[in-house]
Design a protein around this motif. Structure first.
Motif, mmCIF file in Angstrom:
data_model
loop_
_atom_site.group_PDB
_atom_site.id
_atom_site.type_symbol
_atom_site.label_atom_id
_atom_site.label_comp_id
_atom_site.label_asym_id
_atom_site.label_seq_id
_atom_site.Cartn_x
_atom_site.Cartn_y
_atom_site.Cartn_z
ATOM 1 N N ASP A 200 1.810 -10.199 -8.029
ATOM 2 C CA ASP A 200 1.282 -9.496 -9.185
ATOM 3 C C ASP A 200 0.117 -10.278 -9.781
ATOM 4 O O ASP A 200 -0.031 -11.494 -9.543
ATOM 5 N N VAL B 80 -2.021 -10.484 -13.706
ATOM 6 C CA VAL B 80 -2.156 -10.072 -15.106
ATOM 7 C C VAL B 80 -3.439 -10.693 -15.650
ATOM 8 O O VAL B 80 -3.618 -11.918 -15.611
ATOM 9 N N ARG C 100 -5.767 -11.458 -18.838
ATOM 10 C CA ARG C 100 -5.706 -11.561 -20.291
ATOM 11 C C ARG C 100 -7.054 -11.188 -20.923
ATOM 12 O O ARG C 100 -8.091 -11.157 -20.248
ATOM 13 N N GLN D 42 9.464 -8.710 -12.076
ATOM 14 C CA GLN D 42 8.163 -8.169 -12.446
ATOM 15 C C GLN D 42 8.069 -7.938 -13.949
ATOM 16 O O GLN D 42 7.082 -8.267 -14.604
ATOM 17 N N SER D 43 9.121 -7.359 -14.514
ATOM 18 C CA SER D 43 9.139 -7.082 -15.948
ATOM 19 C C SER D 43 9.041 -8.374 -16.752
ATOM 20 O O SER D 43 8.266 -8.475 -17.704
ATOM 21 N N ARG E 64 5.450 -10.054 -16.583
ATOM 22 C CA ARG E 64 4.415 -9.402 -17.390
ATOM 23 C C ARG E 64 4.647 -9.631 -18.887
ATOM 24 O O ARG E 64 3.692 -9.733 -19.657
ATOM 25 N N LYS F 219 2.076 -12.583 -21.441
ATOM 26 C CA LYS F 219 1.351 -12.196 -22.657
ATOM 27 C C LYS F 219 1.263 -13.338 -23.660
ATOM 28 O O LYS F 219 0.354 -13.381 -24.493
#
Length: 560
Positions: free
Chosen positions: A362, A364, A366, A393-394, A397, A401
């Protein structure tokens, strides 16, 4: 620690059934008081499972004569009924042992097969007719039917009509035995399914005319062998003397006046038997009675096979539909496309070995431009691994943050997983954070396959790793860094690449990737991913992949 009994001591009868993801289940009788299990071919029970240590665990008979389970300091642990084995544990019949991706089910064998009671009564085989002769008797010119023969045909016609209707497997034999009781009026009737080796019964269905009759049933091994090996339907009468069977070690129950037994055959094999007896009666047993029971047993075997095939087909369709749905859901959990990053190209590939995969990657991005990336491998395959991957995965993510350092991020993921992951499962994971403005990559490695850093001068494995996820709640992960210059690339993958095997069974390893450094430097992430996939597929040749293949590439553009 429990010491095993001496080799000369009697070993309590037991067996284990081994279930591995890629092979059919296998059964092993425990004939010695000390049995080793592991990846090494030198073990008593060698198992091809990459998560097993060479000598992973032991099954031993303790000084009290009971079977015990011992972990041999394995890297990934031994689990008994879901709990990790820290010291020797006593085994009970039906216990489930988890070793990596492998499950071992322990069974204590009983001294006698629980279908008919055993005694020293002497019996004589009044009739013994090969089943083949009974099933082929219509091929010759039929003899005139007696009244008994007419009754036999009538009974068979009724039974065949009653068996046309489909019934679930768990109801089938009860139905057949009930019909036998109804039509033959015996004292007792039973169907017993044999284990694969034909030495004992895996399941039994018994009915009694006398509801107060609670006696056990058994059949002597001598007679069982004759029934199975000779494939004969037999009738036995209780008599005072019988020279032929006087030396048999176990005979049929006292008080029996007449017994009928017939094998249930599928193809050339005997899968079970039908037993009927008449107690405390002078009922005369005829050849027609033997043929009737044999043909009922044949009907039951045919219905068993058709029911099994039907239920297998239904289950297969159900599983295929479930897998298709799971594949679609899981595909949606992976990035649809890598993000666009100024000065860098990114790529990700996932080729599941089955419909669903335990591999995960994955990205992400920012708001400040920094990019978190992760690649992971859940132990095992199939739906369980995919569910763990979805939870991972959850969590990734959510935690990304907060802009944590990668080492902190991995610690958070480990804590989250440890609360929900089964004790027999774990995850290897590599997580990093790229600052595109500087090329600085911070990362932490939780037992994952080391990625390869490709530069103009050389290619290097980033090999310093820490504890895999899901093993301990409290675990420390090191903060590590590397710099990506123009044309440099970071190639991350799961062990489906390094452990890909050629037709001779030799693993790919890192050599081919290092050898291709000159072709990889300065290329885009997609070009590098394509090149690595070609290396793997050319190496395995006609050999099929045996694991998920997942790949991620981060490459710095030349001139930035």
């Amino acid at each position: 620690m429990t010491n095993p009994v001496s080799t000369g001591s009697q070993v309590p009868e037991a067996e284990v059934t081994v279930f591995t993801p890629l092979l059919s289940p296998t059964r092993h009788q425990l004939l010695e008081s000390y049995v080793t299990v592991g990846r090494s071919v030198e073990c008593s029970i060698p198992i091809k499972d990459r998560y097993l240590s060479r000598k992973h665990a032991e099954l031993i008979v303790g000084t009290d004569g009971r079977w015990m389970l011992r972990d041999c300091g394995s890297a990934n642990g031994t689990y008994l009924n879901g709990l990790r084995v820290e010291q020797d544990q006593r085994l009970r019949s039906g216990d489930r042992i988890r070793l990596g991706d492998t499950e071992v089910v322990f069974h204590l064998e009983q001294a006698t097969d629980r279908i008919l009671a055993v005694s020293n009564s002497k019996i004589s085989a009044t009739f013994a007719i090969p089943v083949r002769e009974i099933t082929e008797e219509r091929a010759v010119e039929p003899a005139p039917l007696t009244q008994t023969g007419i009754e036999r045909l009538r009974t068979l016609n009724i039974l065949s009509a009653e068996l046309i209707e489909d019934r679930p497997m768990n109801q089938l034999f009860g139905f057949v035995v009930d019909r036998v009781m109804e039509h033959l009026k015996p004292s007792r009737a039973a169907i017993g399914l044999l284990t694969d080796n034909g030495t004992k019964f895996s399941s039994v269905e018994v009915r009694r005319a006398d509801k107060d009759d609670s006696s056990e049933l058994a059949i002597s091994k001598t007679l069982l062998d004759e029934l199975i090996l000779g494939k004969k339907a037999m009738a036995f009468m209780d008599i005072a003397e019988n020279e032929k069977l006087s030396q048999a070690k176990s005979i049929v129950m006292q008080g029996i006046r007449s017994v009928l037994c017939a094998p249930m055959t599928i193809g050339d094999g005997v899968v079970g038997l039908l037993y009927v007896d008449f107690l405390h009666t002078q009922r005369s047993i005829s050849e027609d009675d033997v043929k009737l029971v044999a043909q009922i047993a044949r009907f039951a075997a045919m219905k068993l096979e058709t029911t099994r095939l039907r239920e297998d087909a239904i289950q297969k369709r159900f599983m295929e539909e479930e897998m298709r749905t799971a594949h679609i859901v899981q595909k949606g959990l992976l990035p649809e496309a890598p993000p666009n990053v100024n000065g860098y190209t990114l790529a990700g590939r996932n080729q599941p070995f089955r419909s669903v995969s335990g591999d995960y990657y994955d990205f992400v991005v920012r708001a400040d431009g920094k990019i978190y990336f992760v690649i992971a491998d859940v132990s095992g395959k199939g739906v369980t691994a995919a569910l763990i991957m979805a939870g991972l995965q959850s969590s990734f993510r959510i935690f990304a943050k907060g802009d944590p350092e990668p080492a902190t991020l991995v610690t958070q993921l480990n804590t989250s997983l440890r609360e929900t992951i089964p004790r027999s499962k774990f995850v290897t994971l590599f997580a990093g954070r790229l600052d595109p403005s500087t090329g600085r990559v911070e990362y932490a490695n939780a037992g994952h396959v080391p990625p390869v850093l490709v530069t103009r001068e050389n290619s290097t494995e980033l090999g310093d790793t820490d504890l895999i996820l899901g093993m301990r709640t409290l675990a420390d992960y090191r903060h590590q860094e590397v710099a990506l210059g123009p044309g440099d690339s970071l190639i991350l993958f799961t062990d489906g690449i390094t452990e890909a095997e050629d037709p001779d069974g030799t693993e790919l390893g890192y050599g081919a990737i290092h050898a291709a450094r000159g072709e990889l430097f300065g290329k885009s992430a997609d070009e590098i991913a394509d090149a690595v996939e070609r290396i793997v597929m050319n190496y395995v040749g006609a050999t099929s992949l045996t694991d998920d293949l997942t790949l991620m590439v981060i490459s710095g553009s030349i001139g930035n």
